[in-house]
Each structure stands twice: as structure tokens, then as C-alpha cells.
Scaffold this active site. Sequence first.
Site, short mmCIF file in Angstrom:
data_model
loop_
_atom_site.label_atom_id
_atom_site.label_comp_id
_atom_site.label_asym_id
_atom_site.label_seq_id
_atom_site.Cartn_x
_atom_site.Cartn_y
_atom_site.Cartn_z
N GLU A 63 0.83 -1.20 0.00
CA GLU A 63 0.00 0.00 0.00
C GLU A 63 0.86 1.25 0.00
O GLU A 63 2.06 1.22 0.26
CB GLU A 63 -0.90 0.01 1.24
N CYS B 123 -1.21 -4.84 -5.88
CA CYS B 123 -1.82 -6.08 -5.40
C CYS B 123 -0.78 -7.20 -5.36
O CYS B 123 0.20 -7.18 -6.11
CB CYS B 123 -2.96 -6.49 -6.31
N GLU C 292 -1.10 -10.26 -6.41
CA GLU C 292 -1.06 -10.99 -7.68
C GLU C 292 -0.21 -10.24 -8.71
O GLU C 292 0.59 -10.86 -9.42
CB GLU C 292 -2.49 -11.17 -8.25
N CYS D 23 -8.90 -8.99 -7.47
CA CYS D 23 -9.69 -7.85 -7.95
C CYS D 23 -9.82 -7.95 -9.48
O CYS D 23 -9.14 -8.75 -10.13
CB CYS D 23 -9.03 -6.53 -7.55
N CYS E 134 -6.54 -7.49 -11.45
CA CYS E 134 -5.63 -8.64 -11.36
C CYS E 134 -6.16 -9.83 -12.13
O CYS E 134 -5.38 -10.61 -12.67
CB CYS E 134 -5.37 -8.99 -9.90
#
Length: 128
Positions: free
Chosen positions: A41, A50, A52, A83, A86
Site C-alpha cells: 500500500e 496487489c 497478484e 480484484c 488482477c
Amino acid sequence: MDLIDHARAVRENAHAPYSKFKVGAAIKAASGNIYTGCNVENVAYPEGTCAEAGAIAAMCAAGEYEIAEIAVIAGSPTPIPPCGGCRQKIAEFANAAVPVTLATTQGESSVTSVAALLPGAFDASHMA
């Protein structure tokens, strides 16, 4: 160590000071090599990466471009799916039948496929 174990281990390295939601991902490339990633983050939320996407970037950085299997784990009440962004990233490097294991840190898991995660995927054939 299986793919979920790799994802579980890298999840501990996630940088998630804002959401407190750590995610780990592990990819087995066609060669059998394992690549991992965790979410990272940023204070300029939601500008982050992310898990992935991180695993895919590690795979590509190593010169590999074909996903044979992927696993994602988080401390969620049910197995966490990738998400939307991804899902498209995974579809770039995996065929529709590639297995995707989704898991929780409490041991619950489910197995699906890239096609089930992203039906009607946009792919290179749409660019012809």
C-alpha cells in the site's frame, strides 16, 4: 512447500499499514519455478500494488511469461478472489483452464479457474 504455503509466507511481508489487510500470492510458472508477491500500500491510497500483480511482475522479471497455477491467501472470512484488474493481469499470462486456489489464513480454500474468474476475457484476439 506447496503454492499456498509460499503465498502464506510472502503475505507476512505485505506493507498494509492503512487497510491492515495483508494478501499473499504465489505463481507456479510453466517451468515449475515459483514466484511470489504481496500487497504494497501507499499513503496516496489506493495507489498500491496487489499481491497478484507483484507475483506476475517477479515472474516477468525472471524472464518467464506463462502461469501454470496461482494461489492467493488473505486473512479474510472466506477465500478472497483477485480484484478485477488482477483477473485481467492473470489472464494475460494464463490460459483459461489454469487452476486458481483461493484461501484464508484459517485454512478454508476453494479452487477455481482463470475462465471462471474472468468470463469473456479481453485478449489479444480482440486486437486483430
